[in-house]
Write an enzyme that holds these catalytic residues in place. Structure first.
Site, PDB file in Angstrom:
ATOM      1  CB  THR A 196      -0.875  -0.031   1.268  1.00  0.00           C
ATOM      2  OG1 THR A 196      -1.838  -1.048   1.114  1.00  0.00           O
ATOM      3  CG2 THR A 196      -1.579   1.301   1.532  1.00  0.00           C
ATOM      4  NE  ARG A 224     -10.634  -5.103   3.954  1.00  0.00           N
ATOM      5  CZ  ARG A 224      -9.471  -4.472   3.948  1.00  0.00           C
ATOM      6  NH1 ARG A 224      -9.009  -3.939   2.840  1.00  0.00           N
ATOM      7  NH2 ARG A 224      -8.745  -4.387   5.037  1.00  0.00           N
ATOM      8  N   GLY A 226     -11.215  -1.113   2.996  1.00  0.00           N
ATOM      9  CA  GLY A 226     -10.263  -1.075   4.106  1.00  0.00           C
ATOM     10  C   GLY A 226     -10.190   0.286   4.761  1.00  0.00           C
ATOM     11  CG  ASP A 227      -6.531   1.169   6.778  1.00  0.00           C
ATOM     12  OD1 ASP A 227      -6.494   0.224   5.949  1.00  0.00           O
ATOM     13  OD2 ASP A 227      -5.514   1.769   7.155  1.00  0.00           O
ATOM     14  CB  THR A 247       0.586   0.748   5.227  1.00  0.00           C
ATOM     15  OG1 THR A 247       0.628  -0.564   4.649  1.00  0.00           O
ATOM     16  CG2 THR A 247       1.908   1.018   5.939  1.00  0.00           C
ATOM     17  N   GLY A 248      -1.304  -1.426   6.761  1.00  0.00           N
ATOM     18  CA  GLY A 248      -1.340  -2.608   7.615  1.00  0.00           C
ATOM     19  C   GLY A 248      -2.705  -3.255   7.548  1.00  0.00           C
ATOM     20  N   GLY A 250      -6.078  -3.358   7.774  1.00  0.00           N
ATOM     21  CA  GLY A 250      -6.991  -2.225   7.798  1.00  0.00           C
ATOM     22  C   GLY A 250      -8.113  -2.265   8.817  1.00  0.00           C
TER      23      GLY A 250
HETATM   24  N1  ASP Z   1      -4.407  -1.071   5.015  1.00  0.00           N
HETATM   25  C1  ASP Z   1      -4.684  -1.689   3.750  1.00  0.00           C
HETATM   26  C2  ASP Z   1      -6.051  -2.349   3.840  1.00  0.00           C
HETATM   27  O1  ASP Z   1      -6.355  -2.965   4.847  1.00  0.00           O
HETATM   28  C3  ASP Z   1      -3.676  -2.698   3.338  1.00  0.00           C
HETATM   29  C4  ASP Z   1      -2.237  -2.314   3.511  1.00  0.00           C
HETATM   30  O2  ASP Z   1      -1.926  -1.280   4.064  1.00  0.00           O
HETATM   31  O3  ASP Z   1      -1.349  -3.072   3.066  1.00  0.00           O
HETATM   32  O4  ASP Z   1      -6.761  -2.286   2.883  1.00  0.00           O
END
Ligand code: ASP
Length: 329
Positions: A196, A224, A226-227, A247-248, A250
């Site tokens: 991301t 879906r 995400g964040d 990032t992570g 979400g």
């Molecule tokens: N945060 C992103 C999500 O959950 C994914 C990512 O940051 O790698 O969509």
């Protein structure tokens, strides 16, 4: 007299510069990437593209451009690169599609724009910007976002534009693991959410902007979100405090309103950006088993890159013009 004039101008330029520093920080995803899995050639590609992204944004800041334009420019470089999980090279949903999310926020006005679940927009960050600039809304999703982007004459592509072998293989691995009842992203240990992208910039007028763009998580369910396109979760900017891009995993960043929480710590607890980021990423999120990281900067140009995973693609050009990029801890 003639000799003194250039010196005086130089002194003036230097004071102006230190009074209004510019700075930029980016991430290209956090995750469980292990060094052994990333060849030196691949690592070099990451560093080179991170640097190109930073330079694209920084060039705008140096010409007194806005932090919003700088964030947009830096993110476009990473969206266009197949290395990152945003734009070209995005991960696949469980049905084998690419559904993209992006957002952008202006720390001066607290205005924001975002798109979720788009499948044909080459650069989702441009659509997020257009939502902010040309609608009374913050978040548009799916066909509504695409119809709007088409009206705005943004570049549309066929869904297969986003395809890369690498991400397709990741989906096949994900399916295999799932069929065997092994780890998927749902337990927070999945290795594949890496890529991301996000950027936060401070311009010469003291305005902070933040943006994030992603394909989400490999194997995510159809629909879906995400964040990353959720203001306050994956992205936040406020000139009074800081700008943040996350990032992570979400779902955790949404539940813990991570980006806004960091800003709130600064506003209500008087924490520094570094303290707030550390508390939330290393203590609060870790305790909840939420893995990932954040980048941010404050109005003075102090930069933070905090992650609780083994790696996070990242880089910055600080207020002194010093460029750094990194991948592992
Ligand atoms: N945060 C992103 C999500 O959950 C994914 C990512 O940051 O790698 O969509």
């Amino acid at each position: 007299m003639y000799k003194l004039l250039p010196l005086a101008l130089l002194a003036l330029a230097m004071t102006t510069e230190s009074a209004s520093p510019v700075a930029i920080v980016i991430h290209g995803g956090a995750g469980r990437m292990v060094k052994a899995k990333l060849t030196p050639a691949r690592q070099k590609e990451y560093h080179t593209t991170l640097e190109a992204s930073l330079r694209a944004g920084h060039a705008i800041l140096k010409k007194s451009g806005s932090s919003l334009d700088a964030v947009q420019a830096a993110i476009i470089v990473m969206e266009d690169s197949p290395l990152f999980n945003a734009g070209k090279g995005a991960v696949f949903t469980s049905e084998g599609r690419n559904e993209l999310d992006a957002s952008l926020m202006d720390g001066r006005t607290l205005e924001a724009g975002a798109v979720g679940g788009v499948t044909t927009l080459k650069n989702p960050i441009l659509a997020a910007r257009a939502v902010m600039d040309h609608t009374p809304h913050v978040l548009l999703t799916n066909q509504g976002a695409e119809a709007f982007a088409k009206n705005m004459r943004l570049e549309l592509v066929k869904p297969n534009y986003f395809y890369t072998d690498h991400r397709w293989r990741q989906l096949q691995e994900w399916k295999k693991k799932k069929a065997e009842g092994k780890n998927t992203f749902l337990d927070g240990k999945h290795a594949d959410y890496f890529g991301t992208v996000g950027c936060v910039a401070l311009d010469a007028k003291g305005n902070i902007a933040a943006g994030t763009s992603t394909g989400g998580l490999t194997g995510k369910q159809f629909g879906r979100i995400g964040d990353s396109p959720i203001i306050g979760a994956g992205t936040y900017a406020n000139n009074k405090t800081c700008g943040i891009s996350c990032t992570g995993h979400g779902e955790y960043f949404i539940r813990y309103a991570v980006a806004h929480d960091i800003s709130a710590h600064m506003e209500y607890k008087n924490s520094t950006l570094a303290e707030a980021a550390r508390d939330i990423v290393q203590i609060k999120l870790k305790k909840a088993k939420g893995s990932g990281g954040i980048i941010g900067l404050d109005a003075k140009g102090n930069i933070v890159m905090e992650f609780n995973t083994p790696a996070m693609n990242r880089g910055s050009i600080d207020k002194n013009g010093k460029l750094t990029t990194g991948i592992f801890k």
